[in-house]
Each structure stands twice: as C-alpha cells, then as structure tokens.
Design a protein around this motif. Sequence first.
Motif, short mmCIF file in Angstrom:
data_model
loop_
_atom_site.label_atom_id
_atom_site.label_comp_id
_atom_site.label_asym_id
_atom_site.label_seq_id
_atom_site.Cartn_x
_atom_site.Cartn_y
_atom_site.Cartn_z
N ILE A 1 0.62 -1.41 -0.07
CA ILE A 1 0.14 -0.37 -0.12
C ILE A 1 0.74 1.28 0.04
CG2 ILE A 1 -1.54 1.47 1.60
CD1 ILE A 1 -2.45 -0.83 2.41
N LEU A 2 1.83 1.22 1.13
CA LEU A 2 2.75 2.26 1.44
C LEU A 2 3.98 2.39 -0.19
CD1 LEU A 2 4.60 2.28 4.62
CD2 LEU A 2 2.66 4.02 3.50
N ALA B 1 2.84 1.92 -3.47
CA ALA B 1 1.77 1.94 -4.26
C ALA B 1 1.78 3.45 -4.28
CB ALA B 1 0.49 1.54 -4.36
N ALA C 1 4.44 5.77 -4.95
CA ALA C 1 4.47 5.63 -5.93
C ALA C 1 3.64 7.10 -7.14
CB ALA C 1 4.47 4.60 -7.16
N ALA C 2 2.56 7.41 -6.49
CA ALA C 2 1.07 7.53 -6.95
C ALA C 2 1.96 9.55 -6.63
CB ALA C 2 -0.19 7.54 -6.62
N GLY C 3 2.27 9.34 -5.39
CA GLY C 3 3.09 10.95 -5.16
C GLY C 3 3.51 11.00 -5.79
N ILE D 1 4.38 10.68 -8.67
CA ILE D 1 4.07 11.14 -10.19
C ILE D 1 3.32 12.55 -9.94
CG2 ILE D 1 1.93 10.40 -12.29
CD1 ILE D 1 3.26 7.23 -11.46
N VAL D 2 2.64 12.48 -8.82
CA VAL D 2 1.76 14.03 -8.86
C VAL D 2 2.99 15.02 -8.37
CG1 VAL D 2 0.76 15.32 -7.45
CG2 VAL D 2 -0.16 12.98 -7.31
#
Lengths: 330, 391
Positions: free
Chosen positions: B5-6, B8, B11-13, B15-16
């Motif tokens: 979870i962390l 993912a 990773a999203a953070g 990219i953002v």
Amino acid sequence: MSGEAARISAHLTRRARWGAGEIAFWIGLVALIFVAPSRALLINEILIAGLFALSLDLILGYAGIISLGHAAFFGVGAYGAAILASHGINDPIVGLVIASLIAGLVGLASAPLVLRGSDLTRLMVTLGICLMLGELANKNSWATGGADGLSLELTPIFHLFPIGFTGQRNAALYSLAVLFLLFALARRIVQSPFGLSLRGLRENRLRAGALGISAPRRLIAIYALAAVYAGAAGALVAQTTQIVSLDVFDFHRSADALLMLIIGGTGFLYGGIIGAALFIAIKDGLSTATPEYWEFWIGLLLVALVLAGRERIGARIAGLLPRRARGSAA
Amino acid sequence: MLRAILRAGLAAGAIVAASAAFADDDVVNIGLILPMTGQAASTGKQEQAGAQLYLQQHGASVAGKKIALIIKDDGGAADVTKRLAQELIGNDKAKALMGFGLTPLALAVAPVATEAKVPEIVTAAATAMITEKSPYIVRTSFTLPQAAAPMAEWSLKNGIHKVVTFVTDYGPGNDAEKWFSDTFTKGGGTVVEQIRAPLKNPDFAPFLQRVKDDAPDAVFVFVPSGQGSAFMKQFAERGLDKSGIKLIGTGDVTDDDLLADIGDPALGAVTTHHYSVAHPSPENKAFVEAFKKANGGLRPNFMAVAAYDGMALVYGALEKTKGATDGDALIEAMKGASWISPRGPVSIDPQTRDIIQNIYVRKVEKVDGELYNVEFSTIEAVKDPFKAAKN
C-alpha cells in the motif's frame, strides 16, 4: 458461545485492529496534500474517485453485484448538493449529508429492480437507470440548469475554511476527511457479521440461503449504502469544483470506477483508492504529454496491466498478508 | 499488504509531484483547454491546429515576451475543465485561458477567471449569455443568435413563409430556435412546429418524419459541430432532399470539416454563418493553404478560425500593453480590438466583450469537384442580438 463462534469472533476482532501500515497510509495522504499544495486539486480528484471506487467495491467486491451504471448515484449526489446550494443551503457539510442520503434513497428504491435477475440483466438495469436519471437532469433544466450545468456557491467549512479557488488545499483536506470517515465505516461494516454474510452470499447464494442467511434484504442494504457513498463522492465533486453538468451521469464515470477497481483490486477496501491514484495520476501524466492520443497509451497500459502485471502484483500483495486475511479478493 | 500500500501511495505521490510545472518571467503561458477526446473531439482537434498555426506563422515572440501554449484535454467534463483552469493559473502561471468546447465547460471556468483576474477567451462555446458570467470573458467564436437571426431575415425575403425548426436540445440549440423563430414570426412568417432532439446519441429519423409530414417551405436546422453529417445523411435517406422542403440553418450543419463526408445531399442547403473555408479574401486563402499544409490536408472550419483569432487577440493585447500581463490590463486592451481575420473584419464589442463580425449567407455548391459553402450575400458587422436587445 460455541468454539466455532468464539473463533470467528476472535478473528473478526483481530482484523478490526488498525495496522501500522494503514495508519501510515492515511498520514501519508495528509502529508501529500501539504507537501504538494500545487497538486491539491489533482489529489482532491483522486480522493473523490477513490471514494467512488470504494462505493462500487462495496457492491461488486463484497456482494458480487455488477453495475455499469454506478454513476447514477454519483450524479444524484452531485445534483443534490448543487440544487441544495442553489436553494440557500450553502453549508457544505449539511449539503453533503443530505445529498448522500438522497442518493441512498434512490439506491434503496432502485435496489429491488437491480437485484432481480442475472448479472447480464443487472448490467442492463443499472445502465438504464443511469441513462434515465441523466435524461431527467437534462429535461428538468429549471432545477438542474440542463446542458448548461449548475454553479454553486458555498459558505466556508465551519465558516472558517473556504473550499473554492482560494482554498484548494482545504478542498482536498475536506475530501480526505470525508473519505476517511466513510472508509472507516466501510471497514467496520465489511468486518462485521453482516459483511461476512455478504461474502457468503457472493460466494454461493444458494448455500448461504440454506444456512439461513436471507439474501434480498442484505443485498438491498449494501446496495443502498453503496449509493450513499457514491452520492457523497458526487456531492464532493460538486462542492469542490462548484459546478455540476450532465457529464456526472456519463457512462465513462461508471466505467472509470470499474477500471480503478480492476487496477487496485476488488474486495479490498484500499483497492479503489490505490486504483484511483494510479489511474488518475497516469492519466494526468499521459494527457499532459500527449493531449490528443493519451487514450491509446492508457489503453495499452491497462491491457498490459491486466494480462501481465495484475496477477503478479496481486500475488505479491497476497504474499505479504498474514495468512488468508484477504479472503478471495483480487 | 501494508508495504505494498505504501509503495503504491508513494509511487502515485511521486507522479503527482513530478508533473508540477515551473514558470519563467519572460514566458507568457497561454492555457488552451479543449475536449481532445470524447464526443466533441473534432472541435478540440480543429482548435488546437488553429492556435498552433497562429503561433507557427507569427513566431513565439511578442512585445518582448515569449508565448508558450499549454494544451490540456478536459474530455468534455466540466469538473476537469475547472481543475485544469485552476492548475494552469496556479501552477503554470497562465496569463490567459483559451478554448472551452461546450457551454458548461466555459461556464465552469467563469468564477475562476473572475477570482484570479485572468482573461478567459472562449473560442468555441456559442450560447449567448456566456460572456455575461464574468467580466474577464472575451469571445472570438460567435453566438447562435448572431447566426440565426439573419437566417430568418433572409428567409422572409426569399419566398419562405412556413418553417419547421429543428434544433438540438441544449443551450445553443435553444438560442438558435428562439432567435430564428422570434425574428421570423415578427417578420410575418409562420413557424409550424418546433422540434428538439436530444444532445446525446440522437437518432434524427423520427423527427425528420415529422418535418416531412408538416410539409413546410423550409426546415431550419441547428445541430452541434460534428453531428451535421449524421443529420444530413438521414435527411437524404428520408427523401427530404427531394421533397421540395428547403434546408436552411446556421452553418453548423454544413460544417466545412464535414462537407466532404456528407456529400451531395448537402447541395443547395442555405445557411448563415461567420466563416466559410471558401471565403474569398487573400487572408483566408493564405490561412487555408497554411492550415492544410500543417495538418495533412485537413480543412479548417469555424472552430479553427476562432482559435486562430483567439491567439490574434492575445498577441494584439500584449502589444497594446507593451508586454504587461496583468489580467485587467489585458482585458482592457482586448475591448474594442479589431483586426482582419480569415473570416473578414472582426472586432470585440467593448460593452459585451463578444465578437462583432460579418454574417454571410451561403449555399452549398460544388466547386472543382468539392463541396463548399459559397457565400453570396453579406450582412456586415453583426452584434450579438441577445445582448443588443437588452441595451
């Protein structure tokens, strides 16, 4: 209490505890909003999409109800919040609660139709209800603004924190707070005996029936609850962007939520949020790089993910789990 | 699970955070928000090509500043348009926003433009009231009343007495219906029936049957850019092209972009509009040639011209302010601006910030084997009648 019941009860209690990773996940989300304030709007969109995907997961992942028209409730929530605001109910929280409940009522009313028949009929019925509501919103332009959309003005949250253009971070925090509260509630529910009975129904309705679990009422309850969640997501979109237009009922909203769930994993409460984060962040990155053809790349990515990556990612996550805690998810 | 979870989340953070942009003092960013995908994608494509052509022809430098276009796709969803507008202003420090394919998309951004004091240049959406929603909205496309009222006047003078109106049921369609019908009945004509078709996935056939049964002298048509070819095909399939019922309308139904696809059923249709690719002026000839060259032979339509002129408006305003990018100064500079567009002479009404332009009466004819809207009459310097009626 018999031995078996005690064992199940102990199991449920154990799973109800919040793990360190989960706590870190939520703290991380709060931190992200403060670390990247310039991306607060995108984060806000992710949080709302995550809530919407979570809502779909409640019926799809936990109760096995397939829907292609989940945007119906999203739209009702969005228009509910907007219409309330245009009639003088400008407090965001009051608007959010009422709009979500209205969506829940629509869910309750349509549940008996949806729960009839097989998966294929469900796809059609959910799709049909969404189309009907979209057309109703289009036709009743005296209330909804029709194809021109409806703008809304809100008072600041607690009369302190504006969530408009000047309060983009507040908007993201507001969405995060709503997501967290509803997530915690969903977490409680799916781990309750009620949640277990839903899984039983999903796995084998006949057998669950033979055990004395009555299907219709439970399914109606979860369907209405999911509608409340979707309505809350819709209301959040309306309130934080302060505009609603007919696209809230668009098919792509329902389809995107399904994609997010597929990316993140169904029957797993974090699946929707993770899927939403990945889907929207990738989409944003791609559409900035190539505004015309990003759909091609995201399509390719999805195919690759489902064919090659998904299984492996799923297996890795399952490997980290303590025993069979995740049930038959993914 | 927790580590996953962390991971993912991180990773999203990443990219953002990575997609955040930076700004430079000498660079003037112009945000172009368009529906590049979805139902209105054809609008987005034309607009993008039009704006880019202007940049290519006139160079990126104006009044000591460098112009950079940032193109964003909103897919036709208003909440996305609004987010993109806020991000373009907040993160990219955009000094003007352009585009807006549909009315709700333009309206969504109006409060942002007002609050941030950034000009919102509407180069597509054509509902009349849009420019009233913010003092920072300027329009370079057209309004439906502007195109529809002259059609009624022409019809009255040309032996058309009985008309059925047929419009798509949303803001611009209702505008077109109202302004055509009002002008037509005031002049002594009769509107037999007013038909409205839904915006999404329309099947025109049953509506067209009603038109046929009414047997009017003409049917007045408005459908959004992109739906014209489906309409014209069903018009011919139902035999209406041979029934003696004339086809009149605003130029959207015989959109230059679609004429080749519609084919011969379009022949003889009379429409009023502000732009035809066949407009006989040296400016237009050069524009069409350059546009086709840059876009693999694609014909420009009125959307491309509006975006081209949107850029012209920004360039003109920057020259007037000597490079100052303050929103109020830009808007002041835009009010009353006038220039020669490929469509003919245009100006921005200083009172309403809407465009004043010639409206041409055109007929679809075959020229050198290709179909064109050939202009045969001009009504000069038409203001938007919706706002003119209020003053």
